[in-house]
Design a protein around this motif. Structure first.
Motif, PDB file in Angstrom:
ATOM      1  N   ILE A  92       0.866  -1.259  -0.030  1.00  0.00           N
ATOM      2  CA  ILE A  92       0.086   0.116   0.078  1.00  0.00           C
ATOM      3  C   ILE A  92       0.778   1.211  -0.051  1.00  0.00           C
ATOM      4  O   ILE A  92       1.813   1.487   0.998  1.00  0.00           O
ATOM      5  CB  ILE A  92      -0.963  -0.068   1.023  1.00  0.00           C
ATOM      6  N   GLY A  93       0.714   2.129  -1.041  1.00  0.00           N
ATOM      7  CA  GLY A  93       1.534   3.212  -1.024  1.00  0.00           C
ATOM      8  C   GLY A  93       0.600   4.399  -0.765  1.00  0.00           C
ATOM      9  O   GLY A  93      -0.461   4.372  -0.308  1.00  0.00           O
ATOM     10  N   ALA A  94       1.255   5.526  -0.946  1.00  0.00           N
ATOM     11  CA  ALA A  94       0.766   6.903  -0.427  1.00  0.00           C
ATOM     12  C   ALA A  94      -0.615   7.068  -1.252  1.00  0.00           C
ATOM     13  O   ALA A  94      -1.796   7.392  -0.764  1.00  0.00           O
ATOM     14  CB  ALA A  94       1.674   7.852  -0.449  1.00  0.00           C
ATOM     15  N   LYS A  95      -0.495   6.891  -2.636  1.00  0.00           N
ATOM     16  CA  LYS A  95      -1.648   7.058  -3.480  1.00  0.00           C
ATOM     17  C   LYS A  95      -2.772   6.344  -3.401  1.00  0.00           C
ATOM     18  O   LYS A  95      -3.934   6.712  -3.459  1.00  0.00           O
ATOM     19  CB  LYS A  95      -1.008   7.112  -5.074  1.00  0.00           C
ATOM     20  N   THR A  96      -2.512   5.024  -3.166  1.00  0.00           N
ATOM     21  CA  THR A  96      -3.655   3.980  -2.784  1.00  0.00           C
ATOM     22  C   THR A  96      -4.239   4.454  -1.566  1.00  0.00           C
ATOM     23  O   THR A  96      -5.396   4.487  -1.639  1.00  0.00           O
ATOM     24  CB  THR A  96      -3.038   2.653  -2.748  1.00  0.00           C
ATOM     25  N   ALA A  97      -3.436   4.751  -0.606  1.00  0.00           N
ATOM     26  CA  ALA A  97      -4.046   5.093   0.713  1.00  0.00           C
ATOM     27  C   ALA A  97      -4.803   6.538   0.637  1.00  0.00           C
ATOM     28  O   ALA A  97      -6.009   6.481   1.399  1.00  0.00           O
ATOM     29  CB  ALA A  97      -2.978   5.393   1.914  1.00  0.00           C
ATOM     30  N   MET A  98      -4.351   7.419   0.153  1.00  0.00           N
ATOM     31  CA  MET A  98      -5.189   8.610  -0.441  1.00  0.00           C
ATOM     32  C   MET A  98      -6.580   8.164  -1.172  1.00  0.00           C
ATOM     33  O   MET A  98      -7.661   8.910  -0.674  1.00  0.00           O
ATOM     34  CB  MET A  98      -4.439   9.651  -0.955  1.00  0.00           C
ATOM     35  N   ALA A  99      -6.563   7.504  -2.035  1.00  0.00           N
ATOM     36  CA  ALA A  99      -7.765   6.830  -2.783  1.00  0.00           C
ATOM     37  C   ALA A  99      -8.747   6.128  -1.889  1.00  0.00           C
ATOM     38  O   ALA A  99      -9.912   6.648  -2.038  1.00  0.00           O
ATOM     39  CB  ALA A  99      -7.296   6.223  -3.913  1.00  0.00           C
ATOM     40  N   MET A 100      -8.198   5.416  -0.959  1.00  0.00           N
ATOM     41  CA  MET A 100      -8.851   4.817  -0.052  1.00  0.00           C
ATOM     42  C   MET A 100      -9.904   5.752   0.915  1.00  0.00           C
ATOM     43  O   MET A 100     -10.980   5.778   0.926  1.00  0.00           O
ATOM     44  CB  MET A 100      -8.073   3.682   0.822  1.00  0.00           C
TER      45      MET A 100
END
Length: 193
Positions: free
Chosen positions: A78-86
């Protein structure tokens, strides 16, 4: 480390804001830039990501969303962009609850999260997010819980579902069917606005 940014929104970009702080423009990546207004004062908790080739600021209105973001970054894959999208799709408190309940189905419905990632999130974080769930957030009303699950199964956004919770719980219902009908009516009214 930049822990927060407080200033005036000067530029709104598709995935970030440029915030004027004492004459310096900080670009801060946020989950929904279009909810902010140009010229308005904002306060954002920030995660300052420093890499060999870049420095990026990620911003959050709520400290709990910041905390959940940090926890998600510790999950393998889990990267920053995925975490933000969540977090753009689901509030931090609801992610914490889904992890605690082992709700892989809800986690899989989030952008960039497949079955493997959803299971990894539960495996790595279950039991570690309980402190982010307020006692009142733990669902005790089975009619509301089943209505919420039915709305999620119909494809409604968890944030939108949560926004009608208070209004729904102001009335008494015979059962899930009655509450669900009222919930669908409220959802339809919101789309018309």
């Amino acid at each position: 480390m930049i822990a927060y940014v407080e200033g005036t929104v000067r530029i709104i970009r598709p995935s970030s804001l440029v915030i004027d702080v004492a004459g310096i423009g900080y670009e801060v990546f946020v989950s929904d830039p279009y909810k902010y207004k140009s010229g308005r004062l904002v306060f954002l908790y920030t995660y300052h990501q420093i890499r060999e080739d870049s420095q990026i600021l990620f911003g959050f209105d709520e400290e709990i969303d910041y905390e959940i973001f940090i926890k998600l970054l510790n999950v393998k894959g889990i990267g920053a962009k995925t975490a933000m999208a969540m977090l753009a799709r689901t509030p931090g408190k609801e992610i914490a609850q889904a992890v605690q309940e082992g709700n892989v189905k809800l986690l899989k419905s989030m952008p960039g999260i497949g079955p493997k990632s959803a299971s990894q999130i539960v495996l790595d974080l279950q039991g570690k997010l309980v402190s982010y769930m307020q006692p009142e957030e733990v669902e005790t009303d089975p009619v509301w819980q089943q209505t919420k699950e039915a709305l999620e199964a119909l494809g409604y956004n968890p944030k939108t579902i949560q926004s009608i919770k208070k209004e729904l719980q102001e009335k008494e219902y015979d059962g899930v069917d009655t509450m669900l009908r009222h919930a669908l009516m409220l959802m339809a009214q919101r789309k018309e606005r």
